[in-house]
Design an enzyme around this catalytic site. Structure first.
Site, PDB file in Angstrom:
ATOM      1  N   ASP A 257       0.867  -1.187   0.000  1.00  0.00           N
ATOM      2  CA  ASP A 257       0.000   0.000   0.000  1.00  0.00           C
ATOM      3  C   ASP A 257       0.900   1.232   0.000  1.00  0.00           C
ATOM      4  OD1 ASP A 257      -1.580   2.187   0.758  1.00  0.00           O
ATOM      5  OD2 ASP A 257      -3.031   0.847   1.711  1.00  0.00           O
ATOM      6  N   HIS A 284      -2.884  -2.538  -2.314  1.00  0.00           N
ATOM      7  CA  HIS A 284      -3.936  -2.353  -1.302  1.00  0.00           C
ATOM      8  C   HIS A 284      -4.339  -0.889  -1.277  1.00  0.00           C
ATOM      9  CE1 HIS A 284      -4.998  -1.652   3.092  1.00  0.00           C
ATOM     10  NE2 HIS A 284      -5.768  -2.691   2.830  1.00  0.00           N
TER      11      HIS A 284
END
Ligand SMILES: [Mg+2]
Length: 374
Positions: A257, A284
Site C-alpha cells: 500500500d 492495497h
C-alpha cells in the site's frame, strides 16, 4: 525550488491528506494511512524541521534521510507519515516537469487500469445483491470477507455459512469474474486449511491474509496445503519488509500500500522484486483518492500489475478533490494530468473534517467477553 510549508488535512469520511508548499508556487498533495490519524499527522510534522528549505525533487534522498535518520525505523505510524510526504513530493516533481508520475517511472506499460470494489452485507441475500450490483456496473472482479469473527477452531455451522457465502457469490457472477476473498488475518492456520478446501470448488482468485502476515513459516506451510493462490502485503512496510515473504514462495499476489509501505517509488520497487518471483501486484487501497492516484501510477508502470483495490465509490474522491476518478466498466483510464493528477478542494476539505470517533477502533468480542481479531 524549496519546500516552504508542510501541513495535513483530516477529511471525512476517513482521509488524511498531506500538503507540501514550495517557493515556486507548486503545491504537492499526498495521503497517509488514516488509521490513528492523530499519530500519522504528528509523524508528518516531525519531519518539518528536516524538509523545510530542501529541494523537493530529491525524493529518494529525502526518503533515505527520513527512514535512516532515526534509530527506530519503520512501522505503520512513522512509515505512514513518510509515505504521505513521499506521495506529495512525486506530485510536485510531476507538476514541475509537466508530466504524470507514471511517465517518470519508465512510462506506461498498459492503456487502462482494472479495478475492483468490495461487496458485502450482513446476510447472504445482501451479499449476493451487492455482488450483482457490481456486475451490473461492469466490474470484472470483486472481493469480500466470507468470515465473521473466528475462534481458533470453529463449529461446522460457522464453516458452512462462510462456504455458502462464497458459493452464492460464484453462482451469481458466473465463471468469468475474479472472486477474491479476504480472511483479514482473522483465521488460524488450522481453520484456514479447512476453509480453503471447502471454498476451493468455487475457484476464488486468491485468498488474502489467510493468517496474519507476521509468521511467514505458517503462511509457507499453508501454501503447501492450499491450491488457491495466497495474497498478502497490506501490513508490510518497505522492501525489507517484503523480502522474506517473497523468498518464501508462499504467495501469488503481493499487496503493498503506497500510503504506508513507503510511497510511490518504494511500491514500484516492491513490485519489481515481486516480478522476479513471478508474483502479481494488486496494490492495497481501501483509503482515499490521493493514495488511489499513487496506486494507479505504479500500476501504469508495473508489468506484473494484476488488479487495483478500491473499497467503494466514496474513495474516488467525491467533492474532496477537484478531479475525482471515474470507473467505467471496471476500469480507470490512465491519469494524464501532471503529478499525481488530482488536487484537493481545500475549501470543502476544511469544511468537512474527519469525525474523531471514526478513528477510535473496531473490535470483535467473543461470547465470553474476550477479544477476537478484527
Ligand atoms: Mg485486506
Amino acid at each position: 525550488m524549496k519546500i516552504t510549508r508542510i501541513s495535513t488535512l483530516a477529511v471525512a469520511p476517513k482521509f488524511l491528506f498531506v500538503k507540501i508548499e514550495t517557493d515556486e508556487g507548486i503545491v504537492g498533495y499526498g495521503e497517509c494511512l488514516p488509521d490513528k490519524a492523530v499519530i500519522q499527522a504528528a509523524a508528518v510534522q516531525s519531519f518539518e524541521h528536516y524538509l523545510i528549505g530542501q529541494d523537493p525533487t530529491r525524493i529518494v534522498h529525502h526518503w533515505q534521510a527520513m527512514v535512516r535518520g532515526t534509530f527506530w525505523r519503520g512501522g505503520p505510524s512513522l512509515g505512514g507519515g513518510i509515505s504521505g510526504i513521499e506521495l506529495a513530493l512525486w506530485d510536485i516533481l510531476g507538476k514541475s516537469l509537466g508530466v504524470p508520475v507514471w511517465q517518470l517511472l519508465g512510462g506506461a506499460v498498459r492503456d487502462r487500469i482494472r479495478v475492483y470494489y468490495h461487496c458485502g452485507g450482513g446476510t447472504k441475500e445482501e451479499l449476493v445483491a451487492s455482488a450483482k450490483a457490481l456486475m451490473d456496473q461492469g466490474f470484472t472482479g470483486l472481493k469480500f470477507n466470507p468470515t465473521g469473527k473466528q475462534r481458533v477452531v470453529e463449529a461446522p455451522g460457522t464453516i458452512e455459512r462462510a462456504v455458502e457465502r462464497v458459493r452464492a457469490v460464484r453462482e451469481t457472477v458466473g465463471n468469468e469474474v475474479d472472486v477474491m476473498l479476504d480472511f483479514h488475518g482473522r483465521v488460524s492456520p488450522s481453520m484456514a486449511v479447512i476453509l480453503e478446501e471447502e471454498m476451493r470448488p468455487y475457484r476464488p482468485t486468491f485468498i488474502e491474509e489467510p493468517v496474519l502476515p507476521e509468521n511467514v513459516p505458517a503462511l509457507t506451510k499453508l501454501a503447501t496445503q492450499f491450491k488457491t493462490p495466497i495474497a498478502t502485503g497490506e501490513r508490510l512496510f518497505t522492501r525489507w519488509g517484503f523480502r522474506e515473504i517473497l523468498e518464501s514462495g508462499a504467495i501469488g499476489i503481493i499487496q503493498p500500500d503506497p500510503c504506508v509501505a513507503g510511497g510511490v517509488f518504494e511500491t514500484r520497487q516492491i513490485a519489481a522484486m515481486a516480478e522476479t518471483y513471478y508474483v502479481g501486484l494488486a496494490p492495497h487501497n481501501p483509503y482515499g483518492p490521493l493514495n488511489l492516484a499513487a496506486c494507479l501510477h505504479v500500476a501504469a508502470a508495473s508489468p506484473n500489475f494484476f488488479i487495483q483495490e478500491i473499497f467503494d465509490v466514496t474513495r474516488l474522491g467525491g467533492r474532496a478533490v477537484k478531479q475525482p476518478f471515474e470507473v467505467v466498466n471496471g476500469y480507470i483510464e490512465l491519469p494524464t494530468r501532471p503529478g499525481l493528477g488530482i488536487d484537493l478542494d481545500e475549501e470543502y476539505c476544511l469544511a468537512n473534517p474527519m469525525e474523531p470517533q471514526v478513528d477510535h477502533g473496531r473490535w470483535f468480542f467473543e461470547d465470553d467477553g474476550s477479544v477476537a481479531d478484527w
